[in-house]
Design an enzyme around this catalytic site. Sequence first.
Site, PDB file in Angstrom:
ATOM      1  N   ASN A  21      45.287  44.698  36.253  1.00  0.00           N
ATOM      2  CA  ASN A  21      44.366  43.894  37.064  1.00  0.00           C
ATOM      3  C   ASN A  21      44.459  42.421  36.679  1.00  0.00           C
ATOM      4  O   ASN A  21      45.595  41.912  36.718  1.00  0.00           O
ATOM      5  CB  ASN A  21      42.949  44.488  37.169  1.00  0.00           C
ATOM      6  CG  ASN A  21      42.179  44.715  35.891  1.00  0.00           C
ATOM      7  OD1 ASN A  21      42.582  45.462  35.041  1.00  0.00           O
ATOM      8  ND2 ASN A  21      41.035  44.083  35.767  1.00  0.00           N
ATOM      9  N   ASP A  22      43.403  41.745  36.365  1.00  0.00           N
ATOM     10  CA  ASP A  22      43.372  40.276  36.315  1.00  0.00           C
ATOM     11  C   ASP A  22      44.514  39.617  35.531  1.00  0.00           C
ATOM     12  O   ASP A  22      44.858  40.080  34.436  1.00  0.00           O
ATOM     13  CB  ASP A  22      42.096  39.793  35.613  1.00  0.00           C
ATOM     14  CG  ASP A  22      40.852  40.501  36.064  1.00  0.00           C
ATOM     15  OD1 ASP A  22      40.917  41.319  36.982  1.00  0.00           O
ATOM     16  OD2 ASP A  22      39.800  40.228  35.468  1.00  0.00           O
ATOM     17  N   GLN A  38      45.489  42.131  32.489  1.00  0.00           N
ATOM     18  CA  GLN A  38      44.736  43.351  32.172  1.00  0.00           C
ATOM     19  C   GLN A  38      45.634  44.543  32.438  1.00  0.00           C
ATOM     20  O   GLN A  38      46.198  44.680  33.537  1.00  0.00           O
ATOM     21  CB  GLN A  38      43.476  43.424  33.042  1.00  0.00           C
ATOM     22  CG  GLN A  38      42.395  42.437  32.653  1.00  0.00           C
ATOM     23  CD  GLN A  38      41.692  42.836  31.373  1.00  0.00           C
ATOM     24  OE1 GLN A  38      40.855  43.717  31.376  1.00  0.00           O
ATOM     25  NE2 GLN A  38      42.048  42.182  30.272  1.00  0.00           N
ATOM     26  N   TYR A  81      38.949  42.780  27.396  1.00  0.00           N
ATOM     27  CA  TYR A  81      38.723  42.303  28.757  1.00  0.00           C
ATOM     28  C   TYR A  81      39.329  40.908  28.981  1.00  0.00           C
ATOM     29  O   TYR A  81      39.946  40.332  28.097  1.00  0.00           O
ATOM     30  CB  TYR A  81      37.217  42.319  29.060  1.00  0.00           C
ATOM     31  CG  TYR A  81      36.709  43.645  29.586  1.00  0.00           C
ATOM     32  CD1 TYR A  81      37.473  44.807  29.492  1.00  0.00           C
ATOM     33  CD2 TYR A  81      35.454  43.740  30.177  1.00  0.00           C
ATOM     34  CE1 TYR A  81      36.997  46.010  29.984  1.00  0.00           C
ATOM     35  CE2 TYR A  81      34.975  44.947  30.674  1.00  0.00           C
ATOM     36  CZ  TYR A  81      35.741  46.077  30.579  1.00  0.00           C
ATOM     37  OH  TYR A  81      35.267  47.256  31.076  1.00  0.00           O
ATOM     38  N   ASP A 150      34.620  37.002  30.326  1.00  0.00           N
ATOM     39  CA  ASP A 150      35.748  36.258  30.886  1.00  0.00           C
ATOM     40  C   ASP A 150      35.738  34.762  30.506  1.00  0.00           C
ATOM     41  O   ASP A 150      35.665  33.884  31.375  1.00  0.00           O
ATOM     42  CB  ASP A 150      35.794  36.412  32.426  1.00  0.00           C
ATOM     43  CG  ASP A 150      35.698  37.861  32.862  1.00  0.00           C
ATOM     44  OD1 ASP A 150      36.082  38.736  32.067  1.00  0.00           O
ATOM     45  OD2 ASP A 150      35.229  38.129  33.988  1.00  0.00           O
TER      46      ASP A 150
HETATM   47  C1  FRU Z   1      37.513  41.416  36.943  1.00  0.00           C
HETATM   48  C2  FRU Z   1      37.031  42.130  35.700  1.00  0.00           C
HETATM   49  C3  FRU Z   1      36.592  41.158  34.609  1.00  0.00           C
HETATM   50  C4  FRU Z   1      36.772  41.947  33.349  1.00  0.00           C
HETATM   51  C5  FRU Z   1      38.034  42.716  33.659  1.00  0.00           C
HETATM   52  C6  FRU Z   1      38.108  44.078  33.029  1.00  0.00           C
HETATM   53  O1  FRU Z   1      38.379  42.187  37.706  1.00  0.00           O
HETATM   54  O2  FRU Z   1      36.000  43.028  35.998  1.00  0.00           O
HETATM   55  O3  FRU Z   1      35.280  40.649  34.782  1.00  0.00           O
HETATM   56  O4  FRU Z   1      36.906  41.149  32.228  1.00  0.00           O
HETATM   57  O5  FRU Z   1      38.098  42.852  35.063  1.00  0.00           O
HETATM   58  O6  FRU Z   1      39.340  44.667  33.308  1.00  0.00           O
END
Ligand code: FRU
Length: 466
Positions: A21-22, A38, A81, A150
Amino acid sequence: MNKERRYYPAFHLGPMAGWLNDPNGLCQLSGVHHIFFQYSPDDPRGGNKCWGHYETKDFVTYRFTGTFLEPDTKWDRNGVYSGCAYVKDEQMYLFYTGNVKHVGEHDYVHSGREANTMLVISPDGVAAGPKECLMRNGDYPGNLSCHVRDPKVFLHQGRYYMVQGARTLADEGCVLLFSSMDLRRWEFERAIHKPEFGYMWECPDLFWMSGKAFLSVSPQGLASEEFCNQNVYQSGYFALGKWNTAENISLGDFYEWDYGFDFYAPQTYEDEQGRRILLGWMGVPDAPYDHDPTIEEGWQHMLTLPRQLSVDDTTGRIRQTPLPELSALRVGLLFASRLEGKCMERTMECGYELLLSDIEGPFVEIDFCDGLTFVYDATLATCRLIFTKDAVGYGRDERRLRLASGKLSNLRVFVDRCSVELFMNDGEEVMTTKYFPSESPTLRLRACALAQAWELAEYRVLNLKS
Ligand code: FRU
């Protein structure tokens, strides 16, 4: 093409295996761009989050160096995270949120969750210094829920600042602003929020371009409207103006970064040439992805292309254009012709880049395959991206936008094996979407415009972990 991974991207970054993800920790150090993300390597449906790491000098050849940070301490045992990089003295200072969930009767909003602000120093995205815990729940203001995360760090007028996303006990999304002289001891300065604008803001980013400050956030809980907020959660930015002199920062209009189905949690950084570059996650949390056919291939989700940002002085809004380096992917011209409104049809191998310029006439219609259509209507000044077949869109329907400039003059599209990224009017608006076409899809184009298309080469990815 590997038959078993027919949707694996040719020129987007995906997880080598598992879930992504991010984008995290974006920065450039000694010529090398670092792209952390992520990562749950063992499960394409997600799981405990780690940080994975790619690096590149030219955005064409990448090195994947594997998992950089794992949830292996008492401060981050349920997830490393999202977070950022700050480059100082030839080192990356990597800040992130250590997620901890306590066992018991908890809703994990009001109790049961720790959000630890963590620091790790690294020279190269491979070697990591010790994990340091800088702030814990008790260090944040008392009106907050357990959702704080974050961190994004920047230097302004000789002082370090950090923004974090948060949810208050009154279910208001906000950004927390901290300051520091040494990157380790942080003092809370103030919260920035906009009344009635969602219950949680994730992944904040505060940056300057052309002397103006912008705050990017990913809010959750905005009501959907015909031309905006069409996904379950959004990502966009506010222009801040004189943020540093005002006690209370008032936020003006919110502009969405992207109007497609799959975009969230972008992060920006300034590279060594002074360019502001943005990458986003081509996905949205809590969106129904269970049917995603890439899960059977052992992976899920991608990052967007790197986009260069610039401020449009007339509108004050930010344009996004694919990084110039991506032109090096063009391996051959597929066609270049003036279209006069008749349908042009081609069988395409992914990926390719399509450019329509000098657009005239009442409409543009593009079928990227039998099942995904883009429609521009000049009378309404709208663009729509429509899934007409379930096997291509998996239950998704349509996304719309109204063009700020009132008409579509040009359109640049990057088509990869399972994604399209459309840049309207030199990046004034963008639509990013995953799709799952049949092999060698047929492209159908109806427009009055100059149409050009190039075949694009694959990224070269050196996997140092396999
Ligand atoms: C955004 C999020 C962040 C968090 C991360 C966890 O997509 O929810 O706020 O740090 O993904 O994977």
